[in-house]
Design a protein around this motif. Structure first.
Motif, PDB file in Angstrom:
ATOM      1  N   TYR A   1       0.583   0.449  -2.216  1.00 47.37           N
ATOM      2  CA  TYR A   1       0.270   0.270  -0.794  1.00 47.37           C
ATOM      3  C   TYR A   1      -0.245   1.601  -0.254  1.00 47.37           C
ATOM      4  O   TYR A   1       0.476   2.598  -0.231  1.00 47.37           O
ATOM      5  CB  TYR A   1       1.509  -0.205  -0.032  1.00 47.37           C
ATOM      6  CG  TYR A   1       2.156  -1.378  -0.736  1.00 47.37           C
ATOM      7  CD1 TYR A   1       1.541  -2.631  -0.737  1.00 47.37           C
ATOM      8  CD2 TYR A   1       3.346  -1.222  -1.446  1.00 47.37           C
ATOM      9  CE1 TYR A   1       2.108  -3.708  -1.410  1.00 47.37           C
ATOM     10  CE2 TYR A   1       3.916  -2.291  -2.125  1.00 47.37           C
ATOM     11  CZ  TYR A   1       3.289  -3.528  -2.106  1.00 47.37           C
ATOM     12  OH  TYR A   1       3.836  -4.585  -2.791  1.00 47.37           O
TER      13      TYR A   1
ATOM     14  N   VAL B   1      10.031  -3.275   5.151  1.00 41.74           N
ATOM     15  CA  VAL B   1       8.651  -3.644   5.451  1.00 41.74           C
ATOM     16  C   VAL B   1       8.644  -4.508   6.710  1.00 41.74           C
ATOM     17  O   VAL B   1       9.391  -5.493   6.809  1.00 41.74           O
ATOM     18  CB  VAL B   1       8.013  -4.419   4.271  1.00 41.74           C
ATOM     19  CG1 VAL B   1       6.587  -4.826   4.628  1.00 41.74           C
ATOM     20  CG2 VAL B   1       8.028  -3.573   3.012  1.00 41.74           C
ATOM     21  N   LEU B   2       7.841  -4.118   7.671  1.00 43.27           N
ATOM     22  CA  LEU B   2       7.730  -4.865   8.925  1.00 43.27           C
ATOM     23  C   LEU B   2       6.396  -5.609   8.946  1.00 43.27           C
ATOM     24  O   LEU B   2       5.399  -5.102   8.433  1.00 43.27           O
ATOM     25  CB  LEU B   2       7.817  -3.903  10.117  1.00 43.27           C
ATOM     26  CG  LEU B   2       9.089  -3.070  10.187  1.00 43.27           C
ATOM     27  CD1 LEU B   2       8.973  -2.008  11.261  1.00 43.27           C
ATOM     28  CD2 LEU B   2      10.300  -3.954  10.451  1.00 43.27           C
ATOM     29  N   PRO B   3       6.347  -6.824   9.508  1.00 43.91           N
ATOM     30  CA  PRO B   3       7.387  -7.458  10.323  1.00 43.91           C
ATOM     31  C   PRO B   3       8.364  -8.339   9.549  1.00 43.91           C
ATOM     32  O   PRO B   3       9.266  -8.934  10.147  1.00 43.91           O
ATOM     33  CB  PRO B   3       6.557  -8.331  11.270  1.00 43.91           C
ATOM     34  CG  PRO B   3       5.386  -8.742  10.450  1.00 43.91           C
ATOM     35  CD  PRO B   3       5.076  -7.588   9.548  1.00 43.91           C
ATOM     36  N   SER B   4       8.234  -8.446   8.237  1.00 41.45           N
ATOM     37  CA  SER B   4       9.054  -9.388   7.477  1.00 41.45           C
ATOM     38  C   SER B   4      10.513  -8.957   7.358  1.00 41.45           C
ATOM     39  O   SER B   4      11.376  -9.766   7.038  1.00 41.45           O
ATOM     40  CB  SER B   4       8.469  -9.578   6.074  1.00 41.45           C
ATOM     41  OG  SER B   4       8.549  -8.362   5.335  1.00 41.45           O
TER      42      SER B   4
ATOM     43  N   VAL C   1       3.436  -7.650   0.934  1.00 40.80           N
ATOM     44  CA  VAL C   1       3.011  -6.595   1.867  1.00 40.80           C
ATOM     45  C   VAL C   1       1.504  -6.704   2.015  1.00 40.80           C
ATOM     46  O   VAL C   1       0.783  -6.762   1.021  1.00 40.80           O
ATOM     47  CB  VAL C   1       3.384  -5.194   1.351  1.00 40.80           C
ATOM     48  CG1 VAL C   1       2.974  -4.131   2.370  1.00 40.80           C
ATOM     49  CG2 VAL C   1       4.868  -5.087   1.056  1.00 40.80           C
ATOM     50  N   THR C   2       1.012  -6.725   3.251  1.00 43.89           N
ATOM     51  CA  THR C   2      -0.425  -6.839   3.491  1.00 43.89           C
ATOM     52  C   THR C   2      -0.875  -5.765   4.490  1.00 43.89           C
ATOM     53  O   THR C   2      -0.046  -5.095   5.113  1.00 43.89           O
ATOM     54  CB  THR C   2      -0.794  -8.224   4.056  1.00 43.89           C
ATOM     55  OG1 THR C   2      -0.118  -8.399   5.318  1.00 43.89           O
ATOM     56  CG2 THR C   2      -0.379  -9.337   3.117  1.00 43.89           C
TER      57      THR C   2
ATOM     58  N   ASP D   1       0.872  -4.374   7.901  1.00 45.74           N
ATOM     59  CA  ASP D   1       2.322  -4.213   7.819  1.00 45.74           C
ATOM     60  C   ASP D   1       2.671  -2.730   7.915  1.00 45.74           C
ATOM     61  O   ASP D   1       1.800  -1.859   7.778  1.00 45.74           O
ATOM     62  CB  ASP D   1       2.855  -4.778   6.500  1.00 45.74           C
ATOM     63  CG  ASP D   1       2.804  -6.298   6.451  1.00 45.74           C
ATOM     64  OD1 ASP D   1       2.416  -6.903   7.473  1.00 45.74           O
ATOM     65  OD2 ASP D   1       3.135  -6.873   5.391  1.00 45.74           O
TER      66      ASP D   1
ATOM     67  N   ASN E   1      -2.710  -2.732  12.738  1.00 43.53           N
ATOM     68  CA  ASN E   1      -2.306  -4.079  13.159  1.00 43.53           C
ATOM     69  C   ASN E   1      -3.066  -4.501  14.421  1.00 43.53           C
ATOM     70  O   ASN E   1      -3.205  -3.720  15.356  1.00 43.53           O
ATOM     71  CB  ASN E   1      -0.801  -4.083  13.424  1.00 43.53           C
ATOM     72  CG  ASN E   1      -0.234  -5.473  13.546  1.00 43.53           C
ATOM     73  OD1 ASN E   1      -0.867  -6.445  13.129  1.00 43.53           O
ATOM     74  ND2 ASN E   1       0.951  -5.571  14.107  1.00 43.53           N
TER      75      ASN E   1
ATOM     76  N   TYR F   1       5.752  -3.631  16.262  1.00 45.30           N
ATOM     77  CA  TYR F   1       6.805  -2.700  15.825  1.00 45.30           C
ATOM     78  C   TYR F   1       6.333  -1.301  16.204  1.00 45.30           C
ATOM     79  O   TYR F   1       5.403  -0.764  15.617  1.00 45.30           O
ATOM     80  CB  TYR F   1       7.083  -2.819  14.328  1.00 45.30           C
ATOM     81  CG  TYR F   1       6.014  -3.494  13.523  1.00 45.30           C
ATOM     82  CD1 TYR F   1       5.899  -4.889  13.510  1.00 45.30           C
ATOM     83  CD2 TYR F   1       5.084  -2.745  12.798  1.00 45.30           C
ATOM     84  CE1 TYR F   1       4.893  -5.512  12.784  1.00 45.30           C
ATOM     85  CE2 TYR F   1       4.088  -3.365  12.067  1.00 45.30           C
ATOM     86  CZ  TYR F   1       3.995  -4.740  12.071  1.00 45.30           C
ATOM     87  OH  TYR F   1       3.001  -5.361  11.347  1.00 45.30           O
TER      88      TYR F   1
END
Length: 414
Positions: free
Chosen positions: A242, A259-262, A297-298, A301, A341, A384
């Protein structure tokens, strides 16, 4: 080599472009043909000195009027550092340009004409540097040759600026005062023989002495993912990294991350910088991070330390500098770009406009171009974020017009 980003600010004819031109000339950063062009133009205008502002004023209108309109970026290097200078306009109608120039700068040089002292525009320039939390400010009191290099004049301006500095809410800001004559080169690169009463550093000496820890604000580690790297080659068949730029603080191999938002949790297994591996990445590094387990993860994020989660909300209170000729009014929809984002958003309300001369706020229901105000925004999905005062990189965003795709405003989360 360290790279230092600098923004200049000053009123009309304070000598910003001349100062930059003198810096370039005295550090031998100007090409021979550029110097010849400056000599020729200065002679044509009947000057008995070299007009160094011609080294930076790029637009025809700027050269004709002797003013700065657009933000010009100038690059030069010394044996110790590389520099990027954003030469920004000082007029009130170019407030948005000043914000643009200062937004990525670590140091600001505010010029003051020794004959005029602290004026209304000086307040605006200092206010913007406070708003953007530029940690290092150099107050360059220029044109000392026109006041007979008077120490008394310098001390009077310094006292007036210190009174202005007392209004600042950014107490960690370092303010330095340097008397100079840009046109003659006094205290720009070399010490001035006409101001022996000044025992401080020249402008270049001061810049050379700054270190990254002096000008960066430490915060919590934030790593917005720019892209997912999957080479799918025989050698790196299962590689999943990443890539992005790290802000705020360092991240080490073995750190527990989320890892956000997950809100998926993992640990950092490897840190890559091109073809090398490191145990730690420091703030400001562009690196590729590998995690212990393969998770979703994308781009867009954010990877953060599990013990340092940011706020995750759909409603944000912000300070917005408006840059569009079309006024900002409640109910309008924009795209909020926060790091990598993008989120659709609606302007809920506009509370007031903020005076850039520290005179306070005025109730308002709209923002016109170059105005700064407090704006409440509702997002289509959670963001976030950190407050801008706590983490500059994770507290700033831009507003994009959904119809024209233009950058309509820049905001700072409160």
């Amino acid at each position: 080599m360290d790279v230092l980003k600098i923004a200049t600010a000053g009123s009309v004819d304070d000598g910003k472009s001349t100062l930059i031109g003198r810096l370039l000339y005295d550090t031998k950063s100007l090409t021979t043909d550029k110097i010849e062009a400056i000599e020729k133009s200065s002679k044509q205008k009947g000057y008995d000195y070299l007009d160094f502002s011609l080294a930076t004023d790029g637009l025809v209108a700027e050269r004709e009027q002797g003013i700065t309109i657009d933000v010009a970026h100038i690059y030069f290097s010394t044996a110790k550092k590389s520099y990027i200078i954003a030469d920004t306009p000082g007029h009130v109608e170019y407030t948005r340009n000043m914000v643009t120039g200062a937004s990525t700068s670590q140091v600001s040089i505010i010029l003051i004409d020794a004959r005029k002292g602290v004026i209304e525009q000086t307040y605006r320039h200092f206010f913007i540097n406070n708003l953007l939390r530029v940690k290092e400010v150099i107050v360059a009191i220029n044109k000392m040759d026109l006041v007979d290099y008077s120490e008394e004049v310098f001390n009077k301006i310094k006292t007036d600026f210190q009174a202005l500095n007392a209004k600042s809410t950014f107490k960690e800001q370092n303010v330095s005062y340097i008397p100079l004559s840009a046109i003659n080169g006094g205290n720009v690169v070399d010490k001035s023989e006409n101001m022996t009463w000044y025992d401080g550093q020249t402008v270049l000496e001061h810049l050379e002495g700054l270190h990254s820890h002096d000008v960066y604000e430490a915060g919590k580690a934030r790593f917005p993912v720019q892209t997912v790297i999957r080479p799918k080659t025989e050698e790196y068949h299962d590689f999943r990294g990443y890539a992005g730029k790290l802000y705020g603080n360092s991240i080490k191999v073995g750190d527990a991350v989320t890892v956000l938002p997950s809100l998926t949790e993992s640990k950092v297994s490897k840190i890559h910088f091109f073809d090398k591996q490191f145990d730690e990445a420091v703030a400001g590094s562009s690196v590729t991070i590998e995690l212990e387990n393969d998770i979703n993860v994308t781009r867009g994020d954010m990877i953060v330390k599990s013990s340092e989660l940011p706020k995750i909300e759909k409603d944000i209170n912000t300070t917005v500098c408006w840059m569009d000729s079309k006024k900002l009014v409640p109910g309008t929809k924009y795209i909020v770009q926060h790091n990598t984002n993008r989120v659709l958003a609606k302007v809920e309300s506009i509370k007031n406009t903020i005076a850039t001369d520290y005179s306070g706020t005025t109730p308002a229901t709209q923002l016109a171009i170059n105005e700064i105000g407090e704006v409440s925004i509702k997002l289509s999905k959670p963001l976030y974020f950190d407050a801008y005062n706590d983490n500059k990189s994770n507290g700033a965003f831009i507003l994009i017009d959904t119809a024209t795709n233009t950058t309509a405003g820049v905001g700072f989360i409160r």
